[in-house]
Structure formats: structure tokens, C-alpha cells
Motif scaffolding. Sequence first.
Motif, PDB file in Angstrom:
ATOM      1  N   ILE A   1       0.692  -1.109   0.142  1.00 52.07           N
ATOM      2  CA  ILE A   1      -0.029   0.100   0.026  1.00 52.07           C
ATOM      3  C   ILE A   1       0.965   1.277   0.044  1.00 52.07           C
ATOM      4  CG2 ILE A   1      -1.733   1.400   1.272  1.00 52.07           C
ATOM      5  CD1 ILE A   1      -2.906  -1.189   2.318  1.00 52.07           C
ATOM      6  N   ASP A   2       0.897   2.071  -0.983  1.00 58.14           N
ATOM      7  CA  ASP A   2       1.361   3.437  -1.053  1.00 58.14           C
ATOM      8  C   ASP A   2       0.719   4.355  -0.388  1.00 58.14           C
ATOM      9  OD1 ASP A   2       3.112   5.312  -1.774  1.00 58.14           O
ATOM     10  OD2 ASP A   2       3.413   4.962  -3.960  1.00 58.14           O
ATOM     11  N   CYS A   3       1.125   4.688   0.882  1.00 66.22           N
ATOM     12  CA  CYS A   3       0.469   5.758   1.737  1.00 66.22           C
ATOM     13  C   CYS A   3       1.122   6.941   1.822  1.00 66.22           C
ATOM     14  CB  CYS A   3       0.516   5.138   3.076  1.00 66.22           C
ATOM     15  SG  CYS A   3      -1.414   4.947   3.798  1.00 66.22           S
ATOM     16  N   ASP A   4       1.724   7.415   0.549  1.00 66.51           N
ATOM     17  CA  ASP A   4       2.387   8.788   0.359  1.00 66.51           C
ATOM     18  C   ASP A   4       2.338   9.401  -1.026  1.00 66.51           C
ATOM     19  OD1 ASP A   4       4.512  10.707   0.111  1.00 66.51           O
ATOM     20  OD2 ASP A   4       6.072   9.584   0.957  1.00 66.51           O
TER      21      ASP A   4
ATOM     22  N   ILE B   1       2.233  -4.496   3.331  1.00 66.52           N
ATOM     23  CA  ILE B   1       3.540  -3.694   3.482  1.00 66.52           C
ATOM     24  C   ILE B   1       3.027  -2.290   3.127  1.00 66.52           C
ATOM     25  CG2 ILE B   1       5.752  -3.296   3.094  1.00 66.52           C
ATOM     26  CD1 ILE B   1       5.210  -6.013   4.172  1.00 66.52           C
ATOM     27  N   ILE B   2       3.203  -1.588   4.281  1.00 65.15           N
ATOM     28  CA  ILE B   2       2.380  -0.035   3.947  1.00 65.15           C
ATOM     29  C   ILE B   2       3.854   0.858   4.107  1.00 65.15           C
ATOM     30  CG2 ILE B   2       1.042   1.733   4.840  1.00 65.15           C
ATOM     31  CD1 ILE B   2      -0.595  -0.367   6.476  1.00 65.15           C
ATOM     32  N   ASP B   3       3.978   1.720   2.878  1.00 64.38           N
ATOM     33  CA  ASP B   3       4.978   2.888   2.791  1.00 64.38           C
ATOM     34  C   ASP B   3       4.328   4.001   3.357  1.00 64.38           C
ATOM     35  OD1 ASP B   3       7.247   4.144   2.109  1.00 64.38           O
ATOM     36  OD2 ASP B   3       6.722   4.354   0.112  1.00 64.38           O
ATOM     37  N   VAL B   4       4.704   4.841   4.217  1.00 62.69           N
ATOM     38  CA  VAL B   4       3.984   5.601   4.956  1.00 62.69           C
ATOM     39  C   VAL B   4       4.701   7.156   4.720  1.00 62.69           C
ATOM     40  CG1 VAL B   4       3.150   6.541   7.090  1.00 62.69           C
ATOM     41  CG2 VAL B   4       3.423   4.270   6.791  1.00 62.69           C
ATOM     42  N   GLN B   5       3.681   7.939   4.418  1.00 60.86           N
ATOM     43  CA  GLN B   5       4.292   9.604   4.354  1.00 60.86           C
ATOM     44  C   GLN B   5       5.150  10.047   5.370  1.00 60.86           C
ATOM     45  OE1 GLN B   5       0.925  12.521   4.315  1.00 60.86           O
ATOM     46  NE2 GLN B   5       2.005  13.630   2.748  1.00 60.86           N
ATOM     47  N   PRO B   6       6.164  10.581   5.221  1.00 62.05           N
ATOM     48  CA  PRO B   6       7.098  11.020   6.459  1.00 62.05           C
ATOM     49  C   PRO B   6       6.672  12.353   7.138  1.00 62.05           C
ATOM     50  CG  PRO B   6       7.992  11.694   4.150  1.00 62.05           C
ATOM     51  CD  PRO B   6       6.850  11.102   3.832  1.00 62.05           C
ATOM     52  N   THR B   7       5.579  12.541   7.587  1.00 64.42           N
ATOM     53  CA  THR B   7       5.035  13.692   8.114  1.00 64.42           C
ATOM     54  C   THR B   7       4.130  13.051   9.204  1.00 64.42           C
ATOM     55  OG1 THR B   7       3.251  14.157   6.890  1.00 64.42           O
ATOM     56  CG2 THR B   7       5.473  15.243   6.143  1.00 64.42           C
TER      57      THR B   7
ATOM     58  N   ARG C   1      -9.184   5.459 -12.809  1.00 69.44           N
ATOM     59  CA  ARG C   1      -9.065   4.323 -12.207  1.00 69.44           C
ATOM     60  C   ARG C   1      -8.806   4.669 -10.635  1.00 69.44           C
ATOM     61  NH1 ARG C   1     -11.433  -0.026 -13.144  1.00 69.44           N
ATOM     62  NH2 ARG C   1      -9.883  -1.225 -12.156  1.00 69.44           N
ATOM     63  N   PRO C   2      -9.567   3.964  -9.519  1.00 68.86           N
ATOM     64  CA  PRO C   2      -9.342   4.067  -8.232  1.00 68.86           C
ATOM     65  C   PRO C   2      -7.668   4.113  -7.592  1.00 68.86           C
ATOM     66  CG  PRO C   2     -10.711   2.062  -8.387  1.00 68.86           C
ATOM     67  CD  PRO C   2     -10.376   2.831  -9.943  1.00 68.86           C
ATOM     68  N   THR C   3      -7.549   4.705  -6.572  1.00 71.97           N
ATOM     69  CA  THR C   3      -6.414   4.733  -5.889  1.00 71.97           C
ATOM     70  C   THR C   3      -6.445   4.689  -4.567  1.00 71.97           C
ATOM     71  OG1 THR C   3      -6.063   6.961  -5.619  1.00 71.97           O
ATOM     72  CG2 THR C   3      -5.262   6.040  -7.765  1.00 71.97           C
ATOM     73  N   LEU C   4      -5.397   4.558  -3.588  1.00 69.41           N
ATOM     74  CA  LEU C   4      -5.771   4.785  -2.214  1.00 69.41           C
ATOM     75  C   LEU C   4      -6.892   5.557  -1.575  1.00 69.41           C
ATOM     76  CD1 LEU C   4      -5.039   3.417   0.573  1.00 69.41           C
ATOM     77  CD2 LEU C   4      -3.237   4.862   0.614  1.00 69.41           C
ATOM     78  N   LEU C   5      -6.847   6.599  -2.336  1.00 69.99           N
ATOM     79  CA  LEU C   5      -7.641   8.171  -2.142  1.00 69.99           C
ATOM     80  C   LEU C   5      -9.141   7.380  -2.157  1.00 69.99           C
ATOM     81  CD1 LEU C   5      -8.522  10.890  -1.577  1.00 69.99           C
ATOM     82  CD2 LEU C   5      -8.455  10.977  -4.099  1.00 69.99           C
ATOM     83  N   GLU C   6      -9.627   6.673  -3.167  1.00 73.00           N
ATOM     84  CA  GLU C   6     -10.889   6.314  -3.224  1.00 73.00           C
ATOM     85  C   GLU C   6     -11.476   5.452  -2.163  1.00 73.00           C
ATOM     86  OE1 GLU C   6     -10.091   8.951  -6.446  1.00 73.00           O
ATOM     87  OE2 GLU C   6      -9.264   6.838  -6.069  1.00 73.00           O
ATOM     88  N   VAL C   7     -10.120   4.275  -1.999  1.00 75.35           N
ATOM     89  CA  VAL C   7     -10.397   3.269  -0.861  1.00 75.35           C
ATOM     90  C   VAL C   7     -10.797   3.780   0.484  1.00 75.35           C
ATOM     91  CG1 VAL C   7      -9.175   1.401   0.434  1.00 75.35           C
ATOM     92  CG2 VAL C   7      -8.969   1.725  -2.380  1.00 75.35           C
ATOM     93  N   LEU C   8      -9.611   4.980   0.799  1.00 76.63           N
ATOM     94  CA  LEU C   8      -9.838   5.309   2.166  1.00 76.63           C
ATOM     95  C   LEU C   8     -11.376   6.027   2.269  1.00 76.63           C
ATOM     96  CD1 LEU C   8      -6.266   6.726   2.734  1.00 76.63           C
ATOM     97  CD2 LEU C   8      -7.350   4.853   3.877  1.00 76.63           C
ATOM     98  N   LYS C   9     -11.779   6.815   1.326  1.00 76.06           N
ATOM     99  CA  LYS C   9     -13.131   7.491   1.322  1.00 76.06           C
ATOM    100  C   LYS C   9     -14.116   6.793   1.308  1.00 76.06           C
ATOM    101  CE  LYS C   9     -13.230  11.642  -0.559  1.00 76.06           C
ATOM    102  NZ  LYS C   9     -13.193  12.649  -1.410  1.00 76.06           N
ATOM    103  N   GLY C  10     -13.900   5.411   0.807  1.00 71.12           N
ATOM    104  CA  GLY C  10     -15.069   4.273   0.896  1.00 71.12           C
ATOM    105  C   GLY C  10     -15.968   4.736  -0.482  1.00 71.12           C
TER     106      GLY C  10
END
Length: 265
Positions: free
Chosen positions: A36-39, A122-128, A56-65
Motif C-alpha cells: 500500500i502506497d500511503c504517500d 506492507i505500507i509505505d508511510v508519508q514522512p509527516t 481508475r481508483p487509488t488509495l484515495l478512493e479506498v480510504l474515502k469508501g
Amino acid sequence: MQTIAAVSLAGGQGKTTTCYFLAKMLAQAGKKVLAIDCDPQANLTFFLNHEVAPDRPTLLEVLKGTVSTEDGIYPTNDENLFLVPADSGLAKVTEYLSGSGTGALILQIRLQAVKELFDYVIIDVQPTRSQICLTAVGAADWVLIPAESATKGVNSLLDTQKFLAEQAQVMAFRGQILGIIPFRDRWVGRTQTLESRDNIAAMREFADDAPVLPTIRESEKFKQATRQGQLLSELGAKDLEYPFEKIIELLEDCKQLNQSIVVAV
């Protein structure tokens, strides 16, 4: 399903490098892996050779449901390895997460729908300290903290540990720190540089109870492998995979321990 997030509150600490090789090596070993690309920088998406299509959907659409979790998952060029991609639009999810009331739990909730499909996430997390970072940490069973073998890396480690402790106090992080990974450990020939040695020693001093794992050596082979979508072993540099092999061993040990505890109960 075990969920592992790579977290460091500074850029350039080796989070994406760790996620890339860990995900590919687990998949090569026959495990079903979801990256999961969380950045919003989307480096993991790029390294895994996925191009986000406008419709096509990305993590944005998944998180927003707005789509199901499964609809946001794509195959990669690697057997057993799948991806929830990101692009710069992911930054737009901050307002939704902050206003949801359960932002720290949203990713964990979304992953419940696919927990039977994967062995590892495996989640790659934004560094903030962002809402995106909070929801990634909230979903993690385990956290890896990559930290550059430099003063910046030690400071990043301290900030990250403080952040995780704060989240644990409010029950937003219920996982554990799997280990600290010194990144860009510099050697000249067979001699480790004084800077690397001193900073890794400082990491051990500040690690509390978290193990300091084998270091990721500084090498152009890492950039070469990620650019070409390959593993280090495919470039004749299998020795550089040792840190990721040890992480996989540790994850397997933890999995077996948890299974033993469940059986005993």
C-alpha cells in the motif's frame, strides 16, 4: 494477515526502499502480499511499475469508501504481489480523515474486507505527522523504523519514537515496533565510516526495547534494482538482501509465536 508499516518522520530514511524489497522478497517466497502506497509522492507505486490511470481508483478512493477495497487493488509484475497505488491526489484525503471522527482507524477498517486474501500487508508511510500517517500507523500490527546512519537519521528516529508513543497513549497505535533499520550504512572497503558507526551506536542507545536490525549498506545497487524493478539477487548482489531476509525471519517467528499463544488460550 500481518500488517507492517515503514514509518519515519523525515524524508530519505529508506522507507520506500524497505517496503519495495520486503514486499518483493515475501512474494518471491510464495506469500500473498499487498503493498500500500500511503504517500502522495507515490514512489512505491512508481518502483512497482504501476501507472495510475485517470479513471481508475487509488488509495484515495479506498480510504474515502467510494470504491470497495478490492476495487483499489491491482496486480504487479510479480507473482503474489499486489498494490494499492497512490498519486499526488492522495493529499486530498486529509480533510476526509480529519472530519471522519475515526480517521486513525479508517485504513484498518478498509483492510478487514481483504484480510483472508493476503499473508502480509506492507505500507509505505508519508514522512509527516499527517492524517495519512495516522491512519497507516493505526492499521499496523508492526512498525519498522528505517533511519539514515547520519545525524538526521538519529533525530528522525527520536521524533518517530515520540510520535508512536503518543499514538499508543490514545490507543491509535496498538501494534509494536518490530525494529529499527539503519539505512545507508557507509563503508570504505571493509571499514565502516566513523559517522555511520557513531550514529548507529546512538540508535542502539535510544532504541529502548526495540531491536536494531542489520543495516542497509550504502550501494548504487539499490537504485539500480528499483529502477529496473528487480531484486538485488538478480543483479548479483544477494549479500545486500541480508537485512530484508532477517526482517522476514523475524516476521515468521512472530507469526508462529502468535499462533502458539492462540492455541494455548
